[in-house]
Design a protein around this motif. Structure first.
Motif, PDB file in Angstrom:
ATOM      1  N   THR A  70      -7.741  61.886  35.556  1.00 55.75           N
ATOM      2  CA  THR A  70      -7.711  61.320  36.905  1.00 55.75           C
ATOM      3  C   THR A  70      -9.132  61.122  37.410  1.00 55.75           C
ATOM      4  O   THR A  70      -9.944  62.053  37.351  1.00 55.75           O
ATOM      5  N   ASP A  71      -9.425  59.921  37.882  1.00 54.46           N
ATOM      6  CA  ASP A  71     -10.731  59.631  38.477  1.00 54.46           C
ATOM      7  C   ASP A  71     -10.519  58.842  39.754  1.00 54.46           C
ATOM      8  O   ASP A  71      -9.623  57.991  39.834  1.00 54.46           O
ATOM      9  N   ALA A  72     -11.343  59.133  40.773  1.00 50.57           N
ATOM     10  CA  ALA A  72     -11.119  58.578  42.106  1.00 50.57           C
ATOM     11  C   ALA A  72     -12.403  58.005  42.685  1.00 50.57           C
ATOM     12  O   ALA A  72     -13.509  58.434  42.342  1.00 50.57           O
ATOM     13  N   ILE A  73     -12.225  57.042  43.590  1.00 46.90           N
ATOM     14  CA  ILE A  73     -13.341  56.467  44.340  1.00 46.90           C
ATOM     15  C   ILE A  73     -13.035  56.587  45.822  1.00 46.90           C
ATOM     16  O   ILE A  73     -11.891  56.434  46.254  1.00 46.90           O
ATOM     17  N   VAL A  74     -14.086  56.866  46.607  1.00 44.26           N
ATOM     18  CA  VAL A  74     -13.986  56.877  48.060  1.00 44.26           C
ATOM     19  C   VAL A  74     -14.892  55.764  48.571  1.00 44.26           C
ATOM     20  O   VAL A  74     -16.118  55.805  48.373  1.00 44.26           O
ATOM     21  N   THR A  75     -14.305  54.765  49.182  1.00 41.71           N
ATOM     22  CA  THR A  75     -15.080  53.637  49.698  1.00 41.71           C
ATOM     23  C   THR A  75     -14.254  52.835  50.683  1.00 41.71           C
ATOM     24  O   THR A  75     -13.020  52.795  50.588  1.00 41.71           O
ATOM     25  N   GLU A  76     -14.943  52.172  51.615  1.00 39.09           N
ATOM     26  CA  GLU A  76     -14.290  51.237  52.526  1.00 39.09           C
ATOM     27  C   GLU A  76     -14.442  49.799  52.038  1.00 39.09           C
ATOM     28  O   GLU A  76     -13.911  48.878  52.664  1.00 39.09           O
ATOM     29  N   ALA A  77     -15.142  49.623  50.921  1.00 37.86           N
ATOM     30  CA  ALA A  77     -15.370  48.278  50.378  1.00 37.86           C
ATOM     31  C   ALA A  77     -14.292  47.967  49.352  1.00 37.86           C
ATOM     32  O   ALA A  77     -14.279  48.537  48.251  1.00 37.86           O
ATOM     33  N   GLN A  78     -13.398  47.034  49.679  1.00 36.64           N
ATOM     34  CA  GLN A  78     -12.268  46.755  48.809  1.00 36.64           C
ATOM     35  C   GLN A  78     -12.716  46.182  47.465  1.00 36.64           C
ATOM     36  O   GLN A  78     -12.125  46.497  46.424  1.00 36.64           O
ATOM     37  N   ASP A  79     -13.765  45.357  47.463  1.00 35.29           N
ATOM     38  CA  ASP A  79     -14.223  44.780  46.200  1.00 35.29           C
ATOM     39  C   ASP A  79     -14.756  45.845  45.252  1.00 35.29           C
ATOM     40  O   ASP A  79     -14.543  45.788  44.036  1.00 35.29           O
ATOM     41  N   VAL A  80     -15.448  46.845  45.813  1.00 36.59           N
ATOM     42  CA  VAL A  80     -15.948  47.947  44.993  1.00 36.59           C
ATOM     43  C   VAL A  80     -14.785  48.781  44.466  1.00 36.59           C
ATOM     44  O   VAL A  80     -14.750  49.174  43.294  1.00 36.59           O
ATOM     45  N   ALA A  81     -13.821  49.039  45.334  1.00 38.95           N
ATOM     46  CA  ALA A  81     -12.637  49.790  44.904  1.00 38.95           C
ATOM     47  C   ALA A  81     -11.903  49.060  43.797  1.00 38.95           C
ATOM     48  O   ALA A  81     -11.483  49.671  42.792  1.00 38.95           O
ATOM     49  N   ASP A  82     -11.741  47.754  43.950  1.00 35.97           N
ATOM     50  CA  ASP A  82     -11.029  46.971  42.941  1.00 35.97           C
ATOM     51  C   ASP A  82     -11.748  47.026  41.597  1.00 35.97           C
ATOM     52  O   ASP A  82     -11.109  47.111  40.537  1.00 35.97           O
ATOM     53  N   ALA A  83     -13.082  46.950  41.628  1.00 33.27           N
ATOM     54  CA  ALA A  83     -13.854  47.023  40.382  1.00 33.27           C
ATOM     55  C   ALA A  83     -13.662  48.375  39.707  1.00 33.27           C
ATOM     56  O   ALA A  83     -13.504  48.466  38.484  1.00 33.27           O
TER      57      ALA A  83
END
Length: 424
Positions: A348-361
């Protein structure tokens, strides 16, 4: 005194007998309707609640013995039951009983130009062997999932939970029998001798799949020695990446929860990656340190708080299962992705961000069984995924990935219906 060869034959005979009985019980289970299987599981849940005093007394024996043997706090936490945890175990069995039955589901179907009708239909895998350590809840979870999906289970729990497992198993099969299901559909290996594990691993043609749940040494042994297909994960080296555009409050809350809610589970965060452009890194790290977490960091991380000690090369590949965390400061998502590709165990790996493009990548490029956006890695759990329970988490690329529940315990067969077609 028996020789090693005689001892090996003894356990092979034991596993062979259990497997034969399991196979016969699994075939009889095919004659039990979906509703009847669900009703039998609800009776098993009732029996677990009714026998709670006996189960908790047995568990206390195991916990006391574990403390005397010097088990770690993480292992003791996995082992210990109380009223709330036992209620949750019984509730999980009830939840599995209420899940849609995958057996008999048509996956897809088509009609050929010659008029043949083809369909792929889900069927049980057969006899599932589960080898596990520490967690007595696995006894009920695995049994419930196997019965609901039409499989038989052969359980081999660890010696540290022997009394708990026996008490849970006895209550569970009593409930099944009350519901008209053969107790042989869920059997518990009656010995703690490690040779029994070897016999299970070599039981090709008798056991159809092995699921190991436990520490690295157990899973490594199973993967190295098994002559039976294995569904497992080896390590839970889970990462959280805090992007430059993360909400500071969310980053603090998720990082603290991902590490400190329960440090001894496979979904606990073991490495935190923080973007150099994130302005609240000290706040996140301070919250973790204040919560009692030991933090080991790279050069830039140690400069943020004097309580952070230098990380070694081994830290990035360590599943601590304890309040210990590795932290690295990275220059954007690409270095974060590179770090995860090198060191993640694929759990399991997670990202915390408000930038949808970064999250999608991140979601597209991280090749783990579970990938999360703005959520704690501690949600890596079959119950939290709405699966009722899980028999394990798989990180391989074949058959099933992530929390494995009912659907992951099925395979399929082709059903072909014709009207007299002969192949030219």
């Amino acid at each position: 005194m028996s020789t090693p060869a005689e001892s090996s034959c003894e356990f092979e005979s034991l596993v062979g007998d259990l497997s034969l009985r399991a196979r016969e019980a699994q075939r009889s289970l095919a004659l039990v309707s979906s509703g009847e299987r669900a009703a039998a599981l609800r009776l098993a849940a009732t029996a677990l609640r009714r026998q709670s005093a006996q189960i908790l007394e047995a568990n206390q024996q195991d916990v006391s013995a574990g403390r005397a043997r010097g088990l770690s706090e993480a292992l003791l936490d996995r082992l210990a039951l109380d009223g709330a945890r036992l209620t949750a175990i019984a509730d999980a069995v009830d939840a599995v009983a209420g899940l849609p039955d995958p057996v008999g589901e048509t996956i897809d179907q088509t009609e050929r130009p010659n008029g043949l009708h083809l369909a792929r239909v889900r069927i049980p895998i057969g006899v599932i062997g589960i080898i596990y350590e520490s967690r007595p809840n696995v006894t009920a979870d695995a049994a419930a999932l196997c019965v609901r999906s039409g499989n038989a289970a052969i359980l081999r729990g660890g010696s540290e939970a022997v009394h708990s497992n026996r008490a849970i198993h006895a209550a569970f099969v009593e409930g099944l029998a009350t519901g008209g299901v053969s107790p042989d559909v869920v059997q518990l290996i009656p010995t703690q001798d490690r040779a029994a594990v070897g016999a299970m691993l070599g039981a090709s043609g008798q056991i159809d799949m092995i699921v190991p749940r436990g520490g690295k040494s157990l899973v490594s042994r199973v993967q190295d020695e098994a002559r039976v297909p294995v569904l497992a994960h080896l390590d839970g080296i889970c990462h959280t990446y805090i992007d430059a555009q993360a909400s500071p409050d969310m980053a603090v809350a998720l990082a603290t929860n991902a590490k400190m809610r329960r440090t001894g589970i496979c979904g606990a965060m073991e490495t935190l990656l923080i973007d150099a452009g994130f302005g609240a890194a000290r706040q996140v790290l301070g919250a973790l340190l204040d919560a009692g977490c030991e933090v080991r960091g790279d050069g830039r991380a140690t400069a943020l708080d004097p309580r952070i000690t230098p990380a070694s090369g081994e830290d990035w590949d360590t599943e601590y299962l304890a309040p210990v965390l590795s932290v690295a400061i990275v220059d954007g998502i690409e270095p974060a992705l590179d770090h995860i590709a090198r060191h993640s165990s694929g759990h399991t790996d997670a990202i915390v961000t408000e930038a949808q493009d970064v999250a999608d990548a991140f979601l597209a490029q991280v090749d783990s069984a579970i990938v999360m956006h703005n959520a704690s890695s501690q949600f890596a759990d079959g119950g939290e995924f709405g699966l009722g329970a899980e028999i394990g988490i798989a990180t391989g690329r074949l058959h099933a990935r992530g929390p494995v529940a009912l659907e992951g315990l099925t395979t399929y067969k082709w059903i072909v219906r014709g009207t007299g077609q002969a192949r030219p």
